[in-house]
Design an enzyme around this catalytic site. Sequence first.
Site, PDB file in Angstrom:
ATOM      1  CB  SER A 110      -0.914   0.035   1.216  1.00  5.11           C
ATOM      2  OG  SER A 110      -1.665   1.237   1.179  1.00  5.11           O
TER       3      SER A 110
ATOM      4  CE  LYS B 222      -3.199  -2.379  -0.039  1.00 10.41           C
ATOM      5  NZ  LYS B 222      -3.594  -2.374  -1.367  1.00 10.41           N
TER       6      LYS B 222
ATOM      7  CG  HIS C 150      -4.788  -0.604   4.119  1.00  6.75           C
ATOM      8  ND1 HIS C 150      -5.052  -0.189   2.817  1.00  6.75           N
ATOM      9  CD2 HIS C 150      -4.047   0.377   4.674  1.00  6.75           C
ATOM     10  CE1 HIS C 150      -4.485   0.994   2.623  1.00  6.75           C
ATOM     11  NE2 HIS C 150      -3.862   1.346   3.721  1.00  6.75           N
ATOM     12  CG  ASN C 151      -7.219  -1.569  -0.160  1.00  9.66           C
ATOM     13  OD1 ASN C 151      -6.190  -1.395   0.471  1.00  9.66           O
ATOM     14  ND2 ASN C 151      -7.216  -1.705  -1.471  1.00  9.66           N
TER      15      ASN C 151
ATOM     16  CD  GLU D  37      -7.551   3.448   0.452  1.00  9.05           C
ATOM     17  OE1 GLU D  37      -6.582   2.732   0.768  1.00  9.05           O
ATOM     18  OE2 GLU D  37      -7.851   3.674  -0.733  1.00  9.05           O
TER      19      GLU D  37
HETATM   20  P1  NBP Z   1      -1.856  -2.776 -13.275  1.00  9.74           P
HETATM   21  O1  NBP Z   1      -2.736  -3.390 -12.245  1.00  9.74           O
HETATM   22  O2  NBP Z   1      -2.411  -1.732 -14.154  1.00  9.74           O
HETATM   23  O3  NBP Z   1      -1.256  -3.961 -14.181  1.00  9.74           O
HETATM   24  C1  NBP Z   1      -0.421  -3.679 -15.270  1.00  9.74           C
HETATM   25  C2  NBP Z   1       0.697  -4.690 -15.327  1.00  9.74           C
HETATM   26  O4  NBP Z   1       0.183  -6.022 -15.442  1.00  9.74           O
HETATM   27  C3  NBP Z   1       1.561  -4.479 -16.581  1.00  9.74           C
HETATM   28  O5  NBP Z   1       2.891  -4.743 -16.233  1.00  9.74           O
HETATM   29  C4  NBP Z   1       0.988  -5.527 -17.529  1.00  9.74           C
HETATM   30  O6  NBP Z   1       1.871  -5.902 -18.534  1.00  9.74           O
HETATM   31  C5  NBP Z   1       0.770  -6.663 -16.572  1.00  9.74           C
HETATM   32  N1  NBP Z   1      -0.072  -7.735 -17.116  1.00  9.74           N
HETATM   33  C6  NBP Z   1      -1.392  -7.755 -17.396  1.00  9.74           C
HETATM   34 BR1  NBP Z   1      -2.518  -6.317 -17.271  1.00  9.74          BR
HETATM   35  N2  NBP Z   1      -1.814  -8.950 -17.848  1.00  9.74           N
HETATM   36  C7  NBP Z   1      -0.717  -9.712 -17.867  1.00  9.74           C
HETATM   37  C8  NBP Z   1      -0.500 -11.061 -18.250  1.00  9.74           C
HETATM   38  N3  NBP Z   1      -1.502 -11.840 -18.657  1.00  9.74           N
HETATM   39  N4  NBP Z   1       0.769 -11.540 -18.183  1.00  9.74           N
HETATM   40  C9  NBP Z   1       1.778 -10.748 -17.754  1.00  9.74           C
HETATM   41  N5  NBP Z   1       1.629  -9.464 -17.359  1.00  9.74           N
HETATM   42  C10 NBP Z   1       0.395  -8.962 -17.418  1.00  9.74           C
HETATM   43  O7  NBP Z   1      -0.519  -2.215 -12.581  1.00  9.74           O
HETATM   44  P2  NBP Z   1      -0.339  -1.358 -11.248  1.00  9.74           P
HETATM   45  O8  NBP Z   1      -1.312  -0.251 -11.145  1.00  9.74           O
HETATM   46  O9  NBP Z   1       1.124  -1.061 -11.180  1.00  9.74           O
HETATM   47  O10 NBP Z   1      -0.697  -2.385 -10.084  1.00  9.74           O
HETATM   48  C11 NBP Z   1      -0.028  -3.619  -9.903  1.00  9.74           C
HETATM   49  C12 NBP Z   1      -0.684  -4.376  -8.762  1.00  9.74           C
HETATM   50  O11 NBP Z   1      -0.531  -3.604  -7.553  1.00  9.74           O
HETATM   51  C13 NBP Z   1      -2.189  -4.586  -8.932  1.00  9.74           C
HETATM   52  O12 NBP Z   1      -2.569  -5.798  -8.366  1.00  9.74           O
HETATM   53  C14 NBP Z   1      -2.792  -3.457  -8.154  1.00  9.74           C
HETATM   54  O13 NBP Z   1      -4.101  -3.752  -7.702  1.00  9.74           O
HETATM   55  C15 NBP Z   1      -1.812  -3.335  -7.002  1.00  9.74           C
HETATM   56  N6  NBP Z   1      -1.761  -2.008  -6.380  1.00  9.74           N
HETATM   57  C16 NBP Z   1      -1.835  -0.888  -7.133  1.00  9.74           C
HETATM   58  C17 NBP Z   1      -1.745   0.363  -6.536  1.00  9.74           C
HETATM   59  C18 NBP Z   1      -1.784   1.623  -7.355  1.00  9.74           C
HETATM   60  O14 NBP Z   1      -1.791   2.714  -6.738  1.00  9.74           O
HETATM   61  N7  NBP Z   1      -1.776   1.553  -8.672  1.00  9.74           N
HETATM   62  C19 NBP Z   1      -1.585   0.442  -5.143  1.00  9.74           C
HETATM   63  C20 NBP Z   1      -1.489  -0.724  -4.405  1.00  9.74           C
HETATM   64  C21 NBP Z   1      -1.581  -1.948  -5.029  1.00  9.74           C
HETATM   65  P3  NBP Z   1       1.834  -5.133 -19.977  1.00  9.74           P
HETATM   66  O15 NBP Z   1       2.661  -3.894 -19.780  1.00  9.74           O
HETATM   67  O16 NBP Z   1       2.416  -6.091 -20.900  1.00  9.74           O
HETATM   68  O17 NBP Z   1       0.383  -4.829 -20.254  1.00  9.74           O
END
Ligand code: NBP
Length: 493
Positions: free
Chosen positions: A130, A187, A190-191, A194
Amino acid sequence: MSGDCDFGLIGLAVMGENLALNVESRGYKVAVYNRTTEKVDDLINGRAAGKDFVGTHSIEDFVKAVRRPRKLMMLVKAGPAVDAIIEQLLPHCDPGDIIIDGGNEYYLNTERRVKQVEEAGMLYVGCGVSGGEEGALKGPSLMPGGSKEAWPHIKDLLQSIAAKVGPNNDIPCCEWLGNGGAGNYVKMVHNGIEYGDMQLICEAYQLLHELGGLDNDDLYEVFEKWNQGDLQSYLIEITRDIFSVKDDQGGDGYLVDKILDVAGAKGTGKWMSQLALDLGVPSTLVTTAVFARGLSAQKEARVRASEKLNGPASGSNQEMTAIVKQLIGNREAFVEAVKQALYASKIVSYAQGFVQLQAASEEHDWGLNYGNCALLWRGGCIIRAQFLDRIKEAFDADPNLENLLLNSFFENAVEDAQESWRAVVAAASIMGIPVPAFSTALNYYDGYRMARLPANLLQAQRDYFGAHTYQRVDKEGAFHSEWLQLRKEPAHS
Ligand code: NBP
């Protein structure tokens, strides 16, 4: 064959890229991979240029680049993508390698994957992360759980990248939580908390603005002041900031006033509500907050209804109007009353979250340490707040504390706040301003402190129409009565 990287990271979207940079900044050599390999090159030639990174273009090269036992972390979209990557990783891994999922994963998926990966000879960790983009880069809150054997191997690295709190800023917001999906569950709670915090802040905003007549400049000052006291938290701080931001897209006035009142959601609040229902624990704050977002999303229906449905007629009831007048007559006193209502509701929200954690921990035999949960949320994450120190102290003093409301600090805080809390909820109701989270919190408090609720009548109804039986207050056992035969014959039947 293995390479000399200390850590591998798959998934170079917002979270993965920043977390990889964080790990490297602590002195670790990092291998990275992304399905769309251009993102690997962009990182290596951009933000990671000159740093200790190895970019790879295939899963096989990625695994080979990391030293055994490998620590391989995924930060990709939760769900099938994680299963797909595990399938690709396993054939290249060696026994004892550790696969870590940092995504917002549903905890039962993690429970399943722990078994799957352990059966293949490797270890699996579901680690809630988080703090968003900035947290990932500078220090997130990390909530690991899964294969316990993995912890000694990943502890130093994860604790080094986590947010730090405490008087010397050296206590990491990262501790082992339990087996299976414990980390993801914590987690998720936590959400959910939130969600509750955000909804409560929005209700305070609507009351202060519509009932108290405060404008954005006034609100900025109020939130600035609140952030100095008991309510000090990241969400209060960013809310303060929001009230200072002018429209950046060519319009006049403040940006917040130009934003459509339709709330989005990604589902972790809904999971927590659904699981609360499964466990039979009343986590009403998160559920109310999820429904409030749902109602906000029905924008067009609300606009149509607003043209037909009336609220209270002004001045229709002198006595009721007097209550409102008294509350809002003095602006400073009104702001203080709303603050008290927010604080008391927030305490109830956290109390409910911990009750749900206790029920889940018992069901899954996780042995969660609730003081640790509070500590992990103390820094780096979205609900970070000073008030979590008090929660940690409460659980340190009594690890089996049944409900936070029974801890003397929180008991007294709610006691002190309740007069204002009740007045605010009453005034909102009289004036027709929705305060679903303030009022559900108050209703929980009142329900929880009642030794006797009207469920005696409910059990009578269930036994009447369905022979569901009831228990008695004066004898052991299950009882059924022939209500139809016993009843008084109605005069008009
Ligand atoms: P996203 O949740 O938007 O996921 C994008 C990533 O997943 C890219 O690297 C994409 O690769 C990859 N991907 C997908 Br979509 N399908 C795939 C597949 N079949 N095989 C391999 N790779 C695949 O990214 P994020 O926002 O950085 O979040 C990552 C995780 O962290 C999520 O679970 C999210 O819920 C969690 N999270 C996010 C935040 C936030 O603030 N964003 C905070 C806390 C937790 P590509 O580039 O090839 O499409």
